[in-house]
Design a protein around this motif. Structure first.
Motif, PDB file in Angstrom:
ATOM      1  N   VAL A  81       0.839  -1.202   0.000  1.00 14.45           N
ATOM      2  CA  VAL A  81       0.000   0.000   0.000  1.00 14.45           C
ATOM      3  C   VAL A  81       0.874   1.252   0.000  1.00 14.45           C
ATOM      4  O   VAL A  81       0.659   2.185  -0.782  1.00 14.45           O
ATOM      5  N   SER A  82       1.878   1.285   0.885  1.00 11.17           N
ATOM      6  CA  SER A  82       2.771   2.449   0.973  1.00 11.17           C
ATOM      7  C   SER A  82       3.473   2.699  -0.353  1.00 11.17           C
ATOM      8  O   SER A  82       3.605   3.851  -0.798  1.00 11.17           O
ATOM      9  N   SER A  83       3.927   1.632  -1.005  1.00  4.61           N
ATOM     10  CA  SER A  83       4.626   1.767  -2.280  1.00  4.61           C
ATOM     11  C   SER A  83       3.708   2.357  -3.342  1.00  4.61           C
ATOM     12  O   SER A  83       4.119   3.235  -4.115  1.00  4.61           O
ATOM     13  N   LEU A  84       2.473   1.900  -3.399  1.00  7.42           N
ATOM     14  CA  LEU A  84       1.528   2.423  -4.380  1.00  7.42           C
ATOM     15  C   LEU A  84       1.159   3.874  -4.081  1.00  7.42           C
ATOM     16  O   LEU A  84       1.025   4.693  -4.998  1.00  7.42           O
ATOM     17  N   VAL A  85       1.006   4.190  -2.803  1.00  2.57           N
ATOM     18  CA  VAL A  85       0.696   5.574  -2.419  1.00  2.57           C
ATOM     19  C   VAL A  85       1.829   6.508  -2.837  1.00  2.57           C
ATOM     20  O   VAL A  85       1.602   7.604  -3.385  1.00  2.57           O
ATOM     21  N   ASN A  86       3.066   6.094  -2.604  1.00  2.77           N
ATOM     22  CA  ASN A  86       4.218   6.926  -2.946  1.00  2.77           C
ATOM     23  C   ASN A  86       4.444   7.033  -4.448  1.00  2.77           C
ATOM     24  O   ASN A  86       5.059   7.997  -4.917  1.00  2.77           O
ATOM     25  N   ARG A  87       3.940   6.042  -5.177  1.00  3.54           N
ATOM     26  CA  ARG A  87       4.203   5.973  -6.613  1.00  3.54           C
ATOM     27  C   ARG A  87       3.234   6.830  -7.430  1.00  3.54           C
ATOM     28  O   ARG A  87       3.552   7.235  -8.545  1.00  3.54           O
ATOM     29  N   ARG A  88       2.059   7.091  -6.891  1.00  5.25           N
ATOM     30  CA  ARG A  88       1.004   7.720  -7.679  1.00  5.25           C
ATOM     31  C   ARG A  88       0.770   9.180  -7.302  1.00  5.25           C
ATOM     32  O   ARG A  88       0.934   9.564  -6.153  1.00  5.25           O
ATOM     33  N   ASP A  89       0.355   9.939  -8.283  1.00  2.20           N
ATOM     34  CA  ASP A  89      -0.061  11.313  -8.041  1.00  2.20           C
ATOM     35  C   ASP A  89      -1.498  11.311  -7.536  1.00  2.20           C
ATOM     36  O   ASP A  89      -2.350  10.607  -8.079  1.00  2.20           O
ATOM     37  N   ASN A  90      -1.753  12.066  -6.515  1.00  2.77           N
ATOM     38  CA  ASN A  90      -3.104  12.146  -5.930  1.00  2.77           C
ATOM     39  C   ASN A  90      -3.696  10.754  -5.694  1.00  2.77           C
ATOM     40  O   ASN A  90      -4.756  10.408  -6.230  1.00  2.77           O
ATOM     41  N   PRO A  91      -3.020   9.922  -4.910  1.00  2.00           N
ATOM     42  CA  PRO A  91      -3.476   8.536  -4.730  1.00  2.00           C
ATOM     43  C   PRO A  91      -4.827   8.459  -4.026  1.00  2.00           C
ATOM     44  O   PRO A  91      -5.102   9.213  -3.095  1.00  2.00           O
ATOM     45  N   ASN A  92      -5.649   7.533  -4.493  1.00  4.12           N
ATOM     46  CA  ASN A  92      -6.940   7.244  -3.876  1.00  4.12           C
ATOM     47  C   ASN A  92      -6.721   6.044  -2.957  1.00  4.12           C
ATOM     48  O   ASN A  92      -6.617   4.912  -3.422  1.00  4.12           O
ATOM     49  N   LEU A  93      -6.641   6.284  -1.654  1.00  7.99           N
ATOM     50  CA  LEU A  93      -6.290   5.229  -0.716  1.00  7.99           C
ATOM     51  C   LEU A  93      -7.317   4.104  -0.730  1.00  7.99           C
ATOM     52  O   LEU A  93      -6.951   2.923  -0.643  1.00  7.99           O
ATOM     53  N   GLU A  94      -8.583   4.442  -0.842  1.00  6.48           N
ATOM     54  CA  GLU A  94      -9.616   3.411  -0.869  1.00  6.48           C
ATOM     55  C   GLU A  94      -9.452   2.500  -2.085  1.00  6.48           C
ATOM     56  O   GLU A  94      -9.556   1.276  -1.983  1.00  6.48           O
ATOM     57  N   ALA A  95      -9.167   3.102  -3.238  1.00  8.01           N
ATOM     58  CA  ALA A  95      -8.965   2.309  -4.454  1.00  8.01           C
ATOM     59  C   ALA A  95      -7.713   1.446  -4.345  1.00  8.01           C
ATOM     60  O   ALA A  95      -7.687   0.296  -4.808  1.00  8.01           O
ATOM     61  N   ILE A  96      -6.663   1.976  -3.718  1.00  7.43           N
ATOM     62  CA  ILE A  96      -5.434   1.204  -3.534  1.00  7.43           C
ATOM     63  C   ILE A  96      -5.679   0.026  -2.605  1.00  7.43           C
ATOM     64  O   ILE A  96      -5.220  -1.096  -2.861  1.00  7.43           O
ATOM     65  N   HIS A  97      -6.408   0.249  -1.519  1.00  3.32           N
ATOM     66  CA  HIS A  97      -6.754  -0.853  -0.620  1.00  3.32           C
ATOM     67  C   HIS A  97      -7.503  -1.946  -1.372  1.00  3.32           C
ATOM     68  O   HIS A  97      -7.245  -3.143  -1.179  1.00  3.32           O
ATOM     69  N   GLU A  98      -8.441  -1.546  -2.218  1.00  3.42           N
ATOM     70  CA  GLU A  98      -9.214  -2.518  -2.989  1.00  3.42           C
ATOM     71  C   GLU A  98      -8.322  -3.311  -3.935  1.00  3.42           C
ATOM     72  O   GLU A  98      -8.449  -4.541  -4.068  1.00  3.42           O
ATOM     73  N   GLU A  99      -7.395  -2.631  -4.575  1.00  2.00           N
ATOM     74  CA  GLU A  99      -6.477  -3.283  -5.516  1.00  2.00           C
ATOM     75  C   GLU A  99      -5.571  -4.286  -4.805  1.00  2.00           C
ATOM     76  O   GLU A  99      -5.417  -5.439  -5.247  1.00  2.00           O
ATOM     77  N   VAL A 100      -4.975  -3.852  -3.695  1.00  2.00           N
ATOM     78  CA  VAL A 100      -4.069  -4.720  -2.947  1.00  2.00           C
ATOM     79  C   VAL A 100      -4.828  -5.908  -2.366  1.00  2.00           C
ATOM     80  O   VAL A 100      -4.318  -7.037  -2.353  1.00  2.00           O
ATOM     81  N   LEU A 101      -6.052  -5.681  -1.909  1.00  2.00           N
ATOM     82  CA  LEU A 101      -6.846  -6.770  -1.349  1.00  2.00           C
ATOM     83  C   LEU A 101      -7.182  -7.810  -2.409  1.00  2.00           C
ATOM     84  O   LEU A 101      -7.168  -9.012  -2.129  1.00  2.00           O
ATOM     85  N   GLN A 102      -7.460  -7.375  -3.629  1.00  4.62           N
ATOM     86  CA  GLN A 102      -7.769  -8.332  -4.694  1.00  4.62           C
ATOM     87  C   GLN A 102      -6.589  -9.278  -4.928  1.00  4.62           C
ATOM     88  O   GLN A 102      -6.764 -10.491  -5.051  1.00  4.62           O
ATOM     89  N   TYR A 103      -5.384  -8.713  -4.955  1.00  8.67           N
ATOM     90  CA  TYR A 103      -4.198  -9.555  -5.110  1.00  8.67           C
ATOM     91  C   TYR A 103      -3.975 -10.423  -3.876  1.00  8.67           C
ATOM     92  O   TYR A 103      -3.649 -11.615  -3.984  1.00  8.67           O
ATOM     93  N   ALA A 104      -4.134  -9.839  -2.701  1.00  2.15           N
ATOM     94  CA  ALA A 104      -3.865 -10.574  -1.461  1.00  2.15           C
ATOM     95  C   ALA A 104      -4.801 -11.762  -1.293  1.00  2.15           C
ATOM     96  O   ALA A 104      -4.376 -12.845  -0.856  1.00  2.15           O
ATOM     97  N   GLU A 105      -6.074 -11.584  -1.627  1.00  6.02           N
ATOM     98  CA  GLU A 105      -7.033 -12.691  -1.523  1.00  6.02           C
ATOM     99  C   GLU A 105      -6.635 -13.837  -2.446  1.00  6.02           C
ATOM    100  O   GLU A 105      -6.698 -15.012  -2.070  1.00  6.02           O
ATOM    101  N   LYS A 106      -6.223 -13.495  -3.656  1.00 10.09           N
ATOM    102  CA  LYS A 106      -5.807 -14.530  -4.601  1.00 10.09           C
ATOM    103  C   LYS A 106      -4.516 -15.206  -4.160  1.00 10.09           C
ATOM    104  O   LYS A 106      -4.331 -16.422  -4.328  1.00 10.09           O
ATOM    105  N   LEU A 107      -3.600 -14.427  -3.593  1.00 11.01           N
ATOM    106  CA  LEU A 107      -2.359 -15.009  -3.098  1.00 11.01           C
ATOM    107  C   LEU A 107      -2.625 -15.992  -1.970  1.00 11.01           C
ATOM    108  O   LEU A 107      -2.022 -17.076  -1.912  1.00 11.01           O
ATOM    109  N   GLU A 108      -3.525 -15.631  -1.081  1.00  9.60           N
ATOM    110  CA  GLU A 108      -3.857 -16.534   0.015  1.00  9.60           C
ATOM    111  C   GLU A 108      -4.524 -17.793  -0.515  1.00  9.60           C
ATOM    112  O   GLU A 108      -4.243 -18.911  -0.054  1.00  9.60           O
ATOM    113  N   GLU A 109      -5.388 -17.632  -1.504  1.00 12.49           N
ATOM    114  CA  GLU A 109      -6.043 -18.790  -2.123  1.00 12.49           C
ATOM    115  C   GLU A 109      -5.002 -19.696  -2.768  1.00 12.49           C
ATOM    116  O   GLU A 109      -5.046 -20.927  -2.615  1.00 12.49           O
TER     117      GLU A 109
END
Length: 301
Positions: free
Chosen positions: A180-208
């Motif tokens: 999350v921190s890496s994505l926040v630092n990488r983007r201009d005007n980061p949308n934290l809610e959207a980043i959380h959603e993106e990271v969670l989608q990957y994390a759920e699949k990784l756990e699966e």
């Protein structure tokens, strides 16, 4: 003299019933904050491709019987892992290959029937094409083990398992808070809610994948940067090749150009040196599910 209209007609007739191969880009997102070079595919695309259920046709013989796939989130050190592996004399780990965006399209209704008579359907034709791409890359490299590290492969690991029943998997984890921190630092005007959603989608699949892929080799980005020799030795043992010290000096090897959409292209990876993993920003609070997954992966705090 040939009538140009007849020539054009002839070209049109020759196009009928053909198979069309397309590299399809993920749909563009409406929200500027969520447009990213490592964009998550749309839910429709993920559902359409993420399956390992029995197909309508038998699997064709594979040219590459046991490819290796790195499953990870974006911003989890997969490019570093790639160049370390690619520095081995027997391992080819190219740039991100984005196989999930390479599709076969039937341009006429009767094409599916024609393929069915050949014991092929659209999905299996795509599998044959993906397999051929890996085989070509392996042949060109002169090596005998191929690794594809495209992060979005995580979202279709069931499809990959269907395509290659004997595939091997490296599950690369990183603290979700650090992602999350890496994505926040990488983007201009980061949308934290959207980043959380993106990271969670990957994390759920990784756990699966971590739970379902028996025999997968699980490592963390933090361990890879803290003790690269130990982690790469374990990787080599998993892949059945002897460890080579030259792997740790990835900057002295040719890995192609670091460029957007094909992997990390930051100054860190271009330095040619393994650098310590950046930790999660303690001021960024994770949603409950991401915090739960972080704990399941052995992370505290």
């Amino acid at each position: 003299m040939r009538d140009p209209r007849m020539s054009a007609l002839g070209k049109g007739l020759r196009r009928r019933g053909r198979l069309m191969v397309q590299a399809v880009s993920p749909p563009r997102r409406v929200s500027p904050e969520r447009r990213t070079l490592n964009a998550v595919p749309s839910p429709r695309e993920a559902v359409d491709t993420d399956t390992d259920t029995a197909g309508t046709v038998p699997l064709a013989p594979r040219l590459v019987e046991s490819p290796v796939f790195v499953l990870s989130s974006v911003r989890s050190g997969s490019t570093l892992l790639r160049v370390l592996l690619n520095s081995h004399s027997r391992i080819r780990a190219p740039h991100e290959m984005h196989l999930r965006t390479v599709h076969v399209q039937f341009s006429r209704d009767f094409t599916a029937d024609a393929m069915k008579e050949l014991r092929l359907d659209r999905q299996e034709l795509e599998h044959v094409l993906w397999d051929r791409i890996l085989d070509l890359e392996l042949t060109h490299s002169g090596k005998d083990v191929i690794v594809d590290k495209t992060p979005a492969n995580t979202l279709i690991f069931k499809r990959l398992r269907r395509c290659w029943p004997n595939a091997r998997y490296i599950v690369l984890l990183r603290h979700p808070g650090a992602v999350v921190s890496s994505l926040v630092n990488r983007r201009d005007n980061p949308n934290l809610e959207a980043i959380h959603e993106e990271v969670l989608q990957y994390a759920e699949k990784l756990e699966e994948a971590r739970q379902q892929l028996e025999g997968a080799h699980v490592i963390t980005y933090e361990d890879l940067t803290a003790d690269p020799e130990r982690i790469t030795r374990g990787l080599c043992a998993y892949l059945g090749v002897p460890w080579e010290s030259a792997m740790l000096d990835y900057g002295s090897h040719d890995h192609g150009r670091f460029r957007p959409k094909l992997g990390d292209w930051s100054s860190t990876i271009k330095s040619g040196r393994i650098q310590a993993a950046r930790t999660a920003d303690p001021e960024i609070e994770l949603p409950p599910r991401l915090a739960e997954l972080a704990k399941a992966w052995g992370y505290t705090g």
